[in-house]
Design an enzyme around this catalytic site. Structure first.
Site, short mmCIF file in Angstrom:
data_model
loop_
_atom_site.label_atom_id
_atom_site.label_comp_id
_atom_site.label_asym_id
_atom_site.label_seq_id
_atom_site.Cartn_x
_atom_site.Cartn_y
_atom_site.Cartn_z
N ASP A 193 60.90 45.59 20.72
CA ASP A 193 60.48 46.28 19.50
C ASP A 193 59.22 47.10 19.75
OD1 ASP A 193 58.89 44.01 19.83
OD2 ASP A 193 59.07 43.33 17.76
N ASP A 230 52.67 46.27 23.12
CA ASP A 230 51.31 46.32 22.60
C ASP A 230 50.36 46.23 23.81
OD1 ASP A 230 49.18 46.25 20.79
OD2 ASP A 230 49.39 44.12 20.40
N PHE A 269 48.56 48.02 12.94
CA PHE A 269 49.64 47.08 12.73
C PHE A 269 50.75 47.70 11.89
CE2 PHE A 269 51.74 43.31 11.00
CZ PHE A 269 51.90 42.58 12.17
N VAL A 270 51.99 47.54 12.36
CA VAL A 270 53.15 48.11 11.65
C VAL A 270 54.18 47.03 11.34
CG1 VAL A 270 52.93 50.47 12.54
CG2 VAL A 270 54.16 48.76 13.89
N ASP A 292 57.84 42.29 11.90
CA ASP A 292 57.42 41.46 10.77
C ASP A 292 55.91 41.32 10.67
OD1 ASP A 292 57.27 39.78 13.16
OD2 ASP A 292 56.79 38.17 11.76
N ARG A 344 60.67 42.59 7.89
CA ARG A 344 61.62 43.07 8.92
C ARG A 344 62.73 43.94 8.34
NH1 ARG A 344 60.60 40.06 13.57
NH2 ARG A 344 60.10 37.87 13.27
P1 5GP Z 1 52.34 42.34 23.87
O1 5GP Z 1 52.77 41.17 24.69
O2 5GP Z 1 52.85 43.65 24.38
O3 5GP Z 1 50.85 42.36 23.64
O4 5GP Z 1 52.89 42.09 22.41
C1 5GP Z 1 54.14 42.46 22.05
C2 5GP Z 1 54.55 41.71 20.80
O5 5GP Z 1 53.47 41.61 19.85
C3 5GP Z 1 55.65 42.45 20.10
O6 5GP Z 1 56.92 42.07 20.62
C4 5GP Z 1 55.44 42.05 18.67
O7 5GP Z 1 56.10 40.84 18.41
C5 5GP Z 1 53.95 41.83 18.54
N1 5GP Z 1 53.26 43.02 17.99
C6 5GP Z 1 52.40 43.83 18.63
N2 5GP Z 1 51.96 44.82 17.82
C7 5GP Z 1 52.59 44.66 16.63
C8 5GP Z 1 52.56 45.38 15.37
O8 5GP Z 1 51.88 46.40 15.15
N3 5GP Z 1 53.37 44.88 14.38
C9 5GP Z 1 54.15 43.78 14.55
N4 5GP Z 1 54.89 43.40 13.51
N5 5GP Z 1 54.20 43.08 15.72
C10 5GP Z 1 53.42 43.51 16.75
MG MG Z 2 58.42 40.81 19.79
#
Ligand code: 5GP
Ligand code: MG
Length: 178
Positions: A101, A104, A153-154, A160, A166
């Site tokens: 999805d 980050d 944050f989205v 979600d 969602r």
């Molecule tokens: P990463 O391991 O890349 O730091 O984090 C990825 C996960 O963090 C995504 O799969 C998601 O679940 C969550 N996440 C990161 N940014 C956002 C955001 O802006 N909104 C939401 N709903 N989830 C996020």
């Molecule tokens: Mg995720």
């Protein structure tokens, strides 16, 4: 404007804009993998909406499966181990496209990529609905990305806020305070 739990979110990417862009990515993947019968692996929960739309936009033979990732703060040197739950398919010799999805920091995918490589996949690519370039801290690069967004944050389109939001068809961004 919508309220999810205690926070307000504003429409950011409309459903029609998303649909058009996901269609473009599906066309790219269909061209790049025309004779490869790729296996898409969607990472639950957040990717299920994007994965469903992307998969239906493919015009080639392709399979799809879904996994959950469990993180442990363990005794490994990284202090962070990711295990795939529910991955039954043989990956050896397969062309894998991981469907996420949002990337980050890149931490989640970085760990999972190691596992996929260890299982001797023929190739591994990443298709993500969103990336937040300003937040990236790990060496993870998306091969296919629908939208690059600011570091805010989205919710919606599968993403979600504490379980809710969602099912919003548009992607929504958190409203700045004040
Ligand atoms: P990463 O391991 O890349 O730091 O984090 C990825 C996960 O963090 C995504 O799969 C998601 O679940 C969550 N996440 C990161 N940014 C956002 C955001 O802006 N909104 C939401 N709903 N989830 C996020
Ligand atoms: Mg995720």
């Amino acid at each position: 404007m919508v309220k999810v739990h205690d926070k307000y979110f504003e429409p950011y990417l409309k459903e029609a804009t998303i649909r058009a862009r996901v269609g473009e990515i599906g066309a790219h993947i269909s061209a790049d993998y025309s004779d490869k019968k790729p296996l898409l692996i969607g990472i639950l929960n957040g990717s299920f909406v994007f994965a469903a739309d992307l998969f239906r936009s493919l015009t080639i033979d392709a399979e799809i499966s879904f996994i959950k990732l469990a993180s442990y703060k363990g005794t490994s040197t990284t202090g962070h181990v990711v295990t795939a739950i529910g991955l039954e398919e043989q990956l050896a010799g397969r062309h894998i496209i991981i469907v996420e999805d949002i990337i980050d920091t890149g931490k989640t995918l970085h760990s999972f990529l190691l596992e996929v490589h260890n299982r001797q996949a023929a190739s591994v690519a990443i298709a993500t609905f969103l990336t937040k370039p300003a937040a990236l801290r790990y060496d993870v690069k998306a091969d296919y990305c629908a939208f690059e967004i600011e570091d805010k944050f989205v919710v919606g389109y599968g993403l979600d806020y504490d379980g809710y939001g969602r099912n919003l068809p548009d992607l929504h961004m958190i409203r700045e305070e004040g």
